[in-house]
Design a protein around this motif. Structure first.
Motif, PDB file in Angstrom:
ATOM      1  N   LEU A  28       0.857  -1.178   0.000  1.00  0.00           N
ATOM      2  CA  LEU A  28       0.000   0.000   0.000  1.00  0.00           C
ATOM      3  C   LEU A  28       0.894   1.229   0.000  1.00  0.00           C
ATOM      4  O   LEU A  28       1.887   1.265   0.718  1.00  0.00           O
ATOM      5  CB  LEU A  28      -0.883  -0.031   1.253  1.00  0.00           C
ATOM      6  N   VAL A  29       0.556   2.211  -0.817  1.00  0.00           N
ATOM      7  CA  VAL A  29       1.305   3.461  -0.823  1.00  0.00           C
ATOM      8  C   VAL A  29       0.310   4.600  -0.631  1.00  0.00           C
ATOM      9  O   VAL A  29      -0.699   4.685  -1.330  1.00  0.00           O
ATOM     10  CB  VAL A  29       2.166   3.642  -2.102  1.00  0.00           C
ATOM     11  N   ALA A  30       0.566   5.439   0.371  1.00  0.00           N
ATOM     12  CA  ALA A  30      -0.312   6.552   0.699  1.00  0.00           C
ATOM     13  C   ALA A  30       0.222   7.823   0.068  1.00  0.00           C
ATOM     14  O   ALA A  30       1.339   8.233   0.360  1.00  0.00           O
ATOM     15  CB  ALA A  30      -0.406   6.719   2.216  1.00  0.00           C
ATOM     16  N   VAL A  31      -0.572   8.426  -0.812  1.00  0.00           N
ATOM     17  CA  VAL A  31      -0.161   9.673  -1.445  1.00  0.00           C
ATOM     18  C   VAL A  31      -1.093  10.799  -1.010  1.00  0.00           C
ATOM     19  O   VAL A  31      -2.291  10.627  -0.906  1.00  0.00           O
ATOM     20  CB  VAL A  31      -0.110   9.576  -2.988  1.00  0.00           C
ATOM     21  N   GLU A  32      -0.491  11.936  -0.706  1.00  0.00           N
ATOM     22  CA  GLU A  32      -1.252  13.123  -0.331  1.00  0.00           C
ATOM     23  C   GLU A  32      -1.246  14.140  -1.462  1.00  0.00           C
ATOM     24  O   GLU A  32      -2.242  14.787  -1.726  1.00  0.00           O
ATOM     25  CB  GLU A  32      -0.643  13.781   0.908  1.00  0.00           C
ATOM     26  N   ARG A  33      -0.103  14.317  -2.055  1.00  0.00           N
ATOM     27  CA  ARG A  33       0.067  15.260  -3.155  1.00  0.00           C
ATOM     28  C   ARG A  33       0.689  14.488  -4.310  1.00  0.00           C
ATOM     29  O   ARG A  33       1.917  14.432  -4.433  1.00  0.00           O
ATOM     30  CB  ARG A  33       0.977  16.412  -2.724  1.00  0.00           C
ATOM     31  N   PRO A  34      -0.160  13.876  -5.132  1.00  0.00           N
ATOM     32  CA  PRO A  34       0.373  13.001  -6.187  1.00  0.00           C
ATOM     33  C   PRO A  34       1.461  13.643  -7.030  1.00  0.00           C
ATOM     34  O   PRO A  34       2.413  12.969  -7.431  1.00  0.00           O
ATOM     35  CB  PRO A  34      -0.863  12.675  -7.030  1.00  0.00           C
ATOM     36  N   GLU A  35       1.353  14.964  -7.263  1.00  0.00           N
ATOM     37  CA  GLU A  35       2.341  15.626  -8.111  1.00  0.00           C
ATOM     38  C   GLU A  35       3.718  15.695  -7.461  1.00  0.00           C
ATOM     39  O   GLU A  35       4.720  15.850  -8.139  1.00  0.00           O
ATOM     40  CB  GLU A  35       1.864  17.033  -8.499  1.00  0.00           C
ATOM     41  N   SER A  36       3.792  15.553  -6.128  1.00  0.00           N
ATOM     42  CA  SER A  36       5.092  15.638  -5.462  1.00  0.00           C
ATOM     43  C   SER A  36       5.475  14.350  -4.736  1.00  0.00           C
ATOM     44  O   SER A  36       6.461  14.334  -4.022  1.00  0.00           O
ATOM     45  CB  SER A  36       5.109  16.820  -4.480  1.00  0.00           C
ATOM     46  N   ASP A  37       4.723  13.297  -4.934  1.00  0.00           N
ATOM     47  CA  ASP A  37       5.013  12.028  -4.269  1.00  0.00           C
ATOM     48  C   ASP A  37       5.707  11.020  -5.191  1.00  0.00           C
ATOM     49  O   ASP A  37       5.658   9.819  -4.957  1.00  0.00           O
ATOM     50  CB  ASP A  37       3.731  11.409  -3.702  1.00  0.00           C
ATOM     51  N   ALA A  38       6.382  11.515  -6.231  1.00  0.00           N
ATOM     52  CA  ALA A  38       7.033  10.627  -7.190  1.00  0.00           C
ATOM     53  C   ALA A  38       8.093   9.752  -6.530  1.00  0.00           C
ATOM     54  O   ALA A  38       8.212   8.564  -6.854  1.00  0.00           O
ATOM     55  CB  ALA A  38       7.643  11.426  -8.341  1.00  0.00           C
ATOM     56  N   ASP A  39       8.864  10.301  -5.575  1.00  0.00           N
ATOM     57  CA  ASP A  39       9.892   9.510  -4.900  1.00  0.00           C
ATOM     58  C   ASP A  39       9.268   8.359  -4.118  1.00  0.00           C
ATOM     59  O   ASP A  39       9.752   7.233  -4.163  1.00  0.00           O
ATOM     60  CB  ASP A  39      10.725  10.394  -3.964  1.00  0.00           C
ATOM     61  N   LEU A  40       8.185   8.639  -3.432  1.00  0.00           N
ATOM     62  CA  LEU A  40       7.482   7.598  -2.677  1.00  0.00           C
ATOM     63  C   LEU A  40       6.939   6.532  -3.619  1.00  0.00           C
ATOM     64  O   LEU A  40       7.101   5.332  -3.382  1.00  0.00           O
ATOM     65  CB  LEU A  40       6.341   8.232  -1.873  1.00  0.00           C
ATOM     66  N   LEU A  41       6.335   6.959  -4.713  1.00  0.00           N
ATOM     67  CA  LEU A  41       5.817   6.005  -5.697  1.00  0.00           C
ATOM     68  C   LEU A  41       6.952   5.202  -6.340  1.00  0.00           C
ATOM     69  O   LEU A  41       6.801   4.012  -6.605  1.00  0.00           O
ATOM     70  CB  LEU A  41       5.003   6.743  -6.766  1.00  0.00           C
ATOM     71  N   GLU A  42       8.090   5.852  -6.572  1.00  0.00           N
ATOM     72  CA  GLU A  42       9.244   5.147  -7.156  1.00  0.00           C
ATOM     73  C   GLU A  42       9.736   4.042  -6.224  1.00  0.00           C
ATOM     74  O   GLU A  42      10.071   2.949  -6.662  1.00  0.00           O
ATOM     75  CB  GLU A  42      10.366   6.134  -7.466  1.00  0.00           C
TER      76      GLU A  42
END
Length: 161
Positions: free
Chosen positions: A13-27
């Motif tokens: 599970l990955v929690a995103v708050e600001r998809p435009e700035s969560d690229a590192d977390l998604l990576e």
């Protein structure tokens, strides 16, 4: 991308708050999921205030366009932003789905734990905040609560508060 969750497949599970700035977390989630053959559930987090603000904005746009938008449209907008960010990072390398979770900040960790339990996730990726000017990472309340209450692995990326 699909919205369904398949408990027969191991998930993260990955929690995103600001998809435009969560690229590192998604990576980081992509690298893990691709290497471990995991499906990822992307949870787009929003507070009730953020959700209400988006709903009000859509209502204003609807009046201008002589149409109406509903709470479902606001939820779809939040999900769409998260899906676009996930698609940009995951591409075809990772199977994923997107869910929207609207909860006050004080309840977001509990919400994430509940969703992780529901979908059978054993790894959660979340963003914390760097709060000390000396660079010492001090995680926010949500991250701390998640670390204490989630019975699985937690990967935290930090950003400046």
């Amino acid at each position: 991308m699909t919205d369904t969750t398949d408990r027969t497949t191991a998930q993260a599970l990955v929690a995103v708050e600001r998809p435009e700035s969560d690229a590192d977390l998604l990576e980081r989630a992509r690298a893990f999921a691709a290497g471990a053959d995991r499906r990822v559930v992307v949870v787009a987090l929003a507070t009730p205030d953020e959700f209400e603000e988006l709903s009000a904005t859509l209502e204003t746009i609807g009046r201008t366009e002589h149409t109406s938008y509903t709470a479902s449209d606001a939820e779809a907008g939040i999900a769409g932003d998260a899906a676009d960010a996930a698609a940009a990072v995951f591409g075809d390398a990772v199977d994923y789905g997107v869910r929207v979770a609207v909860a006050p900040e004080a309840e977001q960790a509990e919400t994430l734990v509940d969703i992780a339990d529901e979908v059978g996730a054993d790894h959660v990726f979340v963003r914390g905040a760097r709060r000390s000017p000396t660079g010492k990472a001090v995680f926010g309340d949500r991250t701390q609560e998640l670390l204490l209450n989630f019975d699985g692995f937690v990967t935290v990326t930090t950003v400046e508060a």
